[in-house]
Design a protein around this motif. Structure first.
Motif, PDB file in Angstrom:
ATOM      1  N   GLY A  47      39.088  35.807  34.774  1.00  0.00           N
ATOM      2  CA  GLY A  47      40.191  36.502  35.445  1.00  0.00           C
ATOM      3  C   GLY A  47      40.556  37.840  34.827  1.00  0.00           C
ATOM      4  N   LEU A  99      31.026  32.102  31.311  1.00  0.00           N
ATOM      5  CA  LEU A  99      32.034  32.464  30.310  1.00  0.00           C
ATOM      6  C   LEU A  99      32.964  31.286  30.054  1.00  0.00           C
ATOM      7  N   ARG A 146      33.896  31.832  42.725  1.00  0.00           N
ATOM      8  CA  ARG A 146      34.046  32.875  41.699  1.00  0.00           C
ATOM      9  C   ARG A 146      32.729  33.606  41.434  1.00  0.00           C
ATOM     10  N   ALA A 186      33.318  39.358  33.143  1.00  0.00           N
ATOM     11  CA  ALA A 186      32.005  39.044  33.727  1.00  0.00           C
ATOM     12  C   ALA A 186      31.487  40.222  34.537  1.00  0.00           C
ATOM     13  N   THR A 187      32.395  40.890  35.248  1.00  0.00           N
ATOM     14  CA  THR A 187      31.984  42.063  36.039  1.00  0.00           C
ATOM     15  C   THR A 187      31.431  43.145  35.115  1.00  0.00           C
TER      16      THR A 187
HETATM   17  C1  LIG Z   1      31.320  33.130  37.397  1.00  0.00           C
HETATM   18  C2  LIG Z   1      32.319  33.567  36.331  1.00  0.00           C
HETATM   19  C3  LIG Z   1      31.614  34.279  35.189  1.00  0.00           C
HETATM   20  C4  LIG Z   1      33.303  34.520  37.025  1.00  0.00           C
HETATM   21  O1  LIG Z   1      34.407  34.761  36.190  1.00  0.00           O
HETATM   22  P1  LIG Z   1      35.632  35.620  36.745  1.00  0.00           P
HETATM   23  O2  LIG Z   1      36.675  35.615  35.694  1.00  0.00           O
HETATM   24  O3  LIG Z   1      35.994  35.164  38.109  1.00  0.00           O
HETATM   25  O4  LIG Z   1      34.987  37.069  36.901  1.00  0.00           O
HETATM   26  P2  LIG Z   1      35.409  38.399  36.163  1.00  0.00           P
HETATM   27  O5  LIG Z   1      35.365  38.210  34.691  1.00  0.00           O
HETATM   28  O6  LIG Z   1      34.591  39.487  36.741  1.00  0.00           O
HETATM   29  O7  LIG Z   1      36.946  38.570  36.552  1.00  0.00           O
HETATM   30  C5  LIG Z   1      37.321  38.835  37.888  1.00  0.00           C
HETATM   31  C6  LIG Z   1      38.791  38.544  38.033  1.00  0.00           C
HETATM   32  O8  LIG Z   1      39.504  39.323  37.074  1.00  0.00           O
HETATM   33  C7  LIG Z   1      40.331  40.283  37.747  1.00  0.00           C
HETATM   34  N1  LIG Z   1      40.255  41.511  36.950  1.00  0.00           N
HETATM   35  C8  LIG Z   1      41.156  41.884  36.029  1.00  0.00           C
HETATM   36  N2  LIG Z   1      40.747  43.013  35.430  1.00  0.00           N
HETATM   37  C9  LIG Z   1      39.569  43.371  35.972  1.00  0.00           C
HETATM   38  C10 LIG Z   1      38.651  44.442  35.764  1.00  0.00           C
HETATM   39  N3  LIG Z   1      38.884  45.366  34.839  1.00  0.00           N
HETATM   40  N4  LIG Z   1      37.496  44.460  36.489  1.00  0.00           N
HETATM   41  C11 LIG Z   1      37.240  43.524  37.419  1.00  0.00           C
HETATM   42  N5  LIG Z   1      38.083  42.466  37.653  1.00  0.00           N
HETATM   43  C12 LIG Z   1      39.236  42.395  36.947  1.00  0.00           C
HETATM   44  C13 LIG Z   1      39.771  40.389  39.154  1.00  0.00           C
HETATM   45  O9  LIG Z   1      40.773  40.794  40.057  1.00  0.00           O
HETATM   46  C14 LIG Z   1      39.349  38.950  39.387  1.00  0.00           C
HETATM   47  O10 LIG Z   1      40.519  38.197  39.602  1.00  0.00           O
HETATM   48  P3  LIG Z   1      40.577  36.847  40.473  1.00  0.00           P
HETATM   49  O11 LIG Z   1      40.004  35.798  39.603  1.00  0.00           O
HETATM   50  O12 LIG Z   1      42.027  36.654  40.703  1.00  0.00           O
HETATM   51  O13 LIG Z   1      39.770  37.099  41.700  1.00  0.00           O
HETATM   52  C15 LIG Z   1      33.112  32.357  35.776  1.00  0.00           C
HETATM   53  O14 LIG Z   1      33.820  31.755  36.827  1.00  0.00           O
HETATM   54  C16 LIG Z   1      32.208  31.318  35.129  1.00  0.00           C
HETATM   55  O15 LIG Z   1      31.798  31.456  33.969  1.00  0.00           O
HETATM   56  N6  LIG Z   1      31.911  30.222  35.886  1.00  0.00           N
HETATM   57  C17 LIG Z   1      31.125  29.118  35.357  1.00  0.00           C
HETATM   58  C18 LIG Z   1      29.666  29.411  35.274  1.00  0.00           C
HETATM   59  C19 LIG Z   1      29.049  29.612  36.635  1.00  0.00           C
HETATM   60  O16 LIG Z   1      29.420  28.979  37.615  1.00  0.00           O
HETATM   61  N7  LIG Z   1      28.066  30.505  36.650  1.00  0.00           N
HETATM   62  C20 LIG Z   1      27.316  30.774  37.836  1.00  0.00           C
HETATM   63  C21 LIG Z   1      26.335  29.716  38.076  1.00  0.00           C
HETATM   64  S1  LIG Z   1      25.038  30.236  39.115  1.00  0.00           S
END
Ligand SMILES: CC(C)(COP(=O)(O)OP(=O)(O)OC[C@H]1O[C@@H](n2cnc3c(N)ncnc32)[C@H](O)[C@@H]1OP(=O)(O)O)[C@@H](O)C(=O)NCCC(=O)NCCS
Length: 183
Positions: free
Chosen positions: A103, A97, A137, A107-108
């Motif tokens: 955050g 993303l 993450r 993604a979830t």
């Molecule tokens: C991996 C990736 C998609 C994760 O994104 P992310 O924002 O951490 O994940 P989510 O969208 O699920 O969000 C979770 C965060 O939102 C918060 N949150 C807020 N509302 C939420 C909800 N309704 N549901 C779940 N989480 C929620 C969670 O507490 C968590 O917070 P934190 O970051 O403080 O731990 C992102 O970091 C990314 O694109 N990375 C680059 C690409 C990559 O590395 N891909 C994997 C390669 S194998």
């Protein structure tokens, strides 16, 4: 095909997604756990590969849209990885993303839609995910999805040279029994 959740649509790619995706792939914060950022041509070629995967398998890494908020924020979905490892052939779940949409749980939610498609519609026995060991993450997301890591499944990514800091990877698995049991 469209999969829709509370805040998210997973949909087919559009031509206009490519420019936003290229900006995401050029962002070092997003690409921290990949060997390099991608330029526009490399990013477009990745989209070409994703579209070819959809033609071949009927599923893939969908474009993620936030209706009313953003027409395209990245991808999430299922894919047949090309790498050869002890756990292949397999179906993996993957995501990427744009940094400004991290955050918020997008993604979830997107991954939840992809997993439901994998287990309910495609009747997959197992979905895996893998990433560089330091990708906190991505690993936290795997754990939110109730995927499990066995350290014995850790592996060296064959596309990276020996000694490369991203070479060591973790593997997470989720089988259909555990998925349906967790509800
Ligand atoms: C991996 C990736 C998609 C994760 O994104 P992310 O924002 O951490 O994940 P989510 O969208 O699920 O969000 C979770 C965060 O939102 C918060 N949150 C807020 N509302 C939420 C909800 N309704 N549901 C779940 N989480 C929620 C969670 O507490 C968590 O917070 P934190 O970051 O403080 O731990 C992102 O970091 C990314 O694109 N990375 C680059 C690409 C990559 O590395 N891909 C994997 C390669 S194998």
């Amino acid at each position: 095909m469209i999969l829709s959740g509370d805040r998210i649509l997973l949909r087919d790619w559009r031509e206009e997604d490519r420019a936003v995706f290229a900006a995401t792939n050029a962002d070092p914060r997003v690409m921290e756990f990949f060997p390099t950022c991608l330029d526009r041509a490399q990013s477009d070629s990745l989209v070409d590969g994703i579209e070819a995967h959809f033609r071949e398998h009927g599923f893939g890494l969908w474009a993620v849209e936030l209706p009313g908020v953003a027409p395209f924020i990245g991808f999430a979905g299922l894919a047949v990885p090309r790498l050869k490892a002890h756990f292949t052939p397999c179906i993996e779940i993957g995501w990427r993303l744009a940094f400004e949409h991290w955050g918020r749980g997008y993604a979830t939610e997107a991954a939840g839609l992809a997993l439901a498609h994998g287990f309910y519609t495609l009747a997959l026995p197992e979905v895996v995910s893998f990433t560089a060991i330091a990708n906190r993450r991505s690993r936290a997301l795997m754990e939110r999805l109730k995927m499990c890591r066995d350290p014995e499944d850790d592996f060296e990514h064959p596309a990276l040279p020996e000694g490369h800091p991203l070479r060591r990877h973790v593997l997470y698995r989720l089988d259909s029994r555990s998925y349906f049991k967790a509800g």
